[in-house]
Design an enzyme around this catalytic site. Structure first.
Site, PDB file in Angstrom:
ATOM      1  N   GLN A  87       0.811  -1.211   0.000  1.00 16.97           N
ATOM      2  CA  GLN A  87       0.000   0.000   0.000  1.00 16.97           C
ATOM      3  C   GLN A  87       0.846   1.263   0.000  1.00 16.97           C
ATOM      4  O   GLN A  87       0.308   2.372  -0.002  1.00 16.97           O
ATOM      5  CB  GLN A  87      -0.931  -0.009   1.219  1.00 16.97           C
ATOM      6  CG  GLN A  87      -1.918  -1.162   1.208  1.00 16.97           C
ATOM      7  CD  GLN A  87      -2.664  -1.317   2.528  1.00 16.97           C
ATOM      8  OE1 GLN A  87      -2.421  -0.589   3.488  1.00 16.97           O
ATOM      9  NE2 GLN A  87      -3.572  -2.279   2.580  1.00 16.97           N
ATOM     10  N   HIS A 151      -0.994   0.144   5.702  1.00 12.76           N
ATOM     11  CA  HIS A 151      -1.605   1.125   6.596  1.00 12.76           C
ATOM     12  C   HIS A 151      -0.741   2.362   6.821  1.00 12.76           C
ATOM     13  O   HIS A 151      -0.293   2.654   7.924  1.00 12.76           O
ATOM     14  CB  HIS A 151      -1.959   0.465   7.941  1.00 12.76           C
ATOM     15  CG  HIS A 151      -3.022  -0.585   7.838  1.00 12.76           C
ATOM     16  ND1 HIS A 151      -3.683  -1.082   8.930  1.00 12.76           N
ATOM     17  CD2 HIS A 151      -3.555  -1.227   6.769  1.00 12.76           C
ATOM     18  CE1 HIS A 151      -4.565  -1.991   8.530  1.00 12.76           C
ATOM     19  NE2 HIS A 151      -4.486  -2.092   7.209  1.00 12.76           N
ATOM     20  N   GLU A 244     -15.258   3.343   9.173  1.00 15.23           N
ATOM     21  CA  GLU A 244     -15.873   4.397   9.992  1.00 15.23           C
ATOM     22  C   GLU A 244     -15.727   5.777   9.370  1.00 15.23           C
ATOM     23  O   GLU A 244     -14.747   6.058   8.684  1.00 15.23           O
ATOM     24  CB  GLU A 244     -15.206   4.448  11.375  1.00 15.23           C
ATOM     25  CG  GLU A 244     -15.371   3.207  12.209  1.00 15.23           C
ATOM     26  CD  GLU A 244     -14.718   3.346  13.572  1.00 15.23           C
ATOM     27  OE1 GLU A 244     -14.802   2.397  14.362  1.00 15.23           O
ATOM     28  OE2 GLU A 244     -14.100   4.416  13.857  1.00 15.23           O
ATOM     29  N   TYR A 265      -9.943 -10.800   9.831  1.00 18.56           N
ATOM     30  CA  TYR A 265     -10.077 -11.378   8.505  1.00 18.56           C
ATOM     31  C   TYR A 265     -10.253 -12.894   8.637  1.00 18.56           C
ATOM     32  O   TYR A 265      -9.484 -13.558   9.324  1.00 18.56           O
ATOM     33  CB  TYR A 265      -8.853 -11.050   7.651  1.00 18.56           C
ATOM     34  CG  TYR A 265      -8.706  -9.574   7.384  1.00 18.56           C
ATOM     35  CD1 TYR A 265      -9.627  -8.915   6.572  1.00 18.56           C
ATOM     36  CD2 TYR A 265      -7.690  -8.831   7.948  1.00 18.56           C
ATOM     37  CE1 TYR A 265      -9.515  -7.554   6.322  1.00 18.56           C
ATOM     38  CE2 TYR A 265      -7.566  -7.470   7.708  1.00 18.56           C
ATOM     39  CZ  TYR A 265      -8.489  -6.841   6.896  1.00 18.56           C
ATOM     40  OH  TYR A 265      -8.384  -5.488   6.666  1.00 18.56           O
TER      41      TYR A 265
END
Length: 372
Positions: A87, A151, A244, A265
């Site tokens: 990522q 992340h 959220e 997960y």
């Protein structure tokens, strides 16, 4: 008596308008996209330059100017080394509020260093000939660096008083760090444009706390925008479920991973498997299942009619649509799915002239303008 054709058409048009406004699915179908540029490799963010140009980041480590007619410029020189893995890579970019006079901008990226990598925020100047970044300086570097390709968070917002917010992920393998104040993992940080912490940050002067921290208990925030009242709205990826939307206020603890509406997960509870606890903030909205949100923008213009003004727009990476969220008294009261099937929506921004633009994340990513 013969009916007036113009009168019949007026009545038909009025009925059609009422049908669209009262039927959310019909209203959603009225949205369409106009392709501005194609052939972008995993684009992550867009900023709006003068004369109708765009500045786009590509996650592998390139930043380029897109002309008003969609032509892609060459990658800008001066972009620092990024960790383009998982990522990570070159992520968000925003122009300074004084760009018209100083040509300065801010961008965040996954920065290599001793111990691994972390999210960093840099300040630079765009050259007059649009070919390079000048005076590049990293003004914030997340601590500690760790070996992880997940992340990074990495959305930047300039406040009305000229400070900078930066969202930071929990780095996945270090999720418990989101509850401590001695790391930047899982935090929103607030800094001045020189990288120093403002004296009115909530944890300045507290022993063991990093002074840049604004709020904590977050997982991986890839959307951030100033609300109508100037407050910072963010959204974050949950694990399996539990994405959220929050308002990140000074000193607040948003709970991750102590409370969550998601699960591990493959199934199974996270921690105690609870969704609330005294002293921990509840989200304004959460999604189960996850939509994998990325990008966030408030619509302040009338380009899409009165019904859309003031709405919040959020991209979905997982399901490939744009969420239009209606708000009332600071709460999300209704959601509409727009542009279903458009692809992984990585970013959504409102341009200075009031149009919404979307960036799709793929090896052949696109910059799209929304129309009705």
């Amino acid at each position: 008596m013969r009916k007036n054709p113009a009168m019949r058409y007026t009545r038909f048009l009025a009925a059609a308008i009422v049908a669209v406004l009262t039927n959310p699915s019909a209203w959603a179908q009225a949205w369409r996209t106009e392709t501005i540029a194609s052939g972008l490799e995993n684009p992550w963010a867009v900023a709006f330059l003068p004369q109708g140009r765009f500045l786009v980041t590509e996650r592998p480590g390139r930043m380029r100017v897109v002309e008003a007619d969609g032509r892609l410029g060459k990658p800008l020189a001066g972009v620092p080394e990024v960790v383009a893995r998982g990522q990570g890579g070159l992520l968000d970019v925003v122009l300074d509020s004084g760009f018209d006079r100083n040509r300065e901008l801010y961008f965040c990226f996954s920065e290599p260093g001793a111990g691994g990598n972390s999210t960093a925020l840099a300040r630079a100047k765009l050259s007059d000939d649009l070919s390079r970044l000048e005076n590049v300086r990293v003004i914030f570097s997340g601590k500690p660096k760790v070996e992880s390709s997940h992340h990074f968070g990495c959305r930047i917002v300039e406040t009305r008083d000229g400070h900078l917010f930066l969202t930071l992920g929990d780095r996945y393998s270090r999720m418990r760090d989101a509850q401590t104040l001695d790391t930047h993992h899982g935090k929103v940080v607030r800094i001045q444009k020189d990288g120093t912490a403002p004296r009115d940050n909530p944890f300045v002067g507290r022993a063991g706390a990093l002074p840049e921290i604004w709020s904590y208990g977050h997982r991986n925030m890839q959307g951030a925008a100033l609300g109508p009242d100037g407050a910072l709205w963010t959204h974050e990826h949950g694990p399996q479920g539990g994405d959220e939307i929050n308002i990140a206020r000074a000193g607040r603890n948003h709970g991750w991973p102590v409370i969550t509406y998601g699960e591990n997960y493959g199934g199974g509870k996270i921690g105690e498997g609870i969704t609330e606890r005294a002293g921990l903030e509840q989200p304004l909205k959460y999604w189960v299942p996850s939509i994998a949100p990325s990008g966030m923008a408030f619509l302040t213009s009338d380009k899409y009619g009165a019904a859309a003004r003031g709405n919040l727009f959020v991209g979905s990476l997982k399901f490939g649509y744009l969420a239009r969220l209606e708000l009332a008294e600071g709460k999300v009261v209704r959601e509409h799915k727009l542009l279903e099937g458009v692809g992984r929506v990585r970013d959504v921004r409102q341009s200075p002239d009031g149009w919404l633009y979307v960036v799709t994340d793929s090896a052949q990513g696109q910059l799209l303008r929304l129309r009705q």
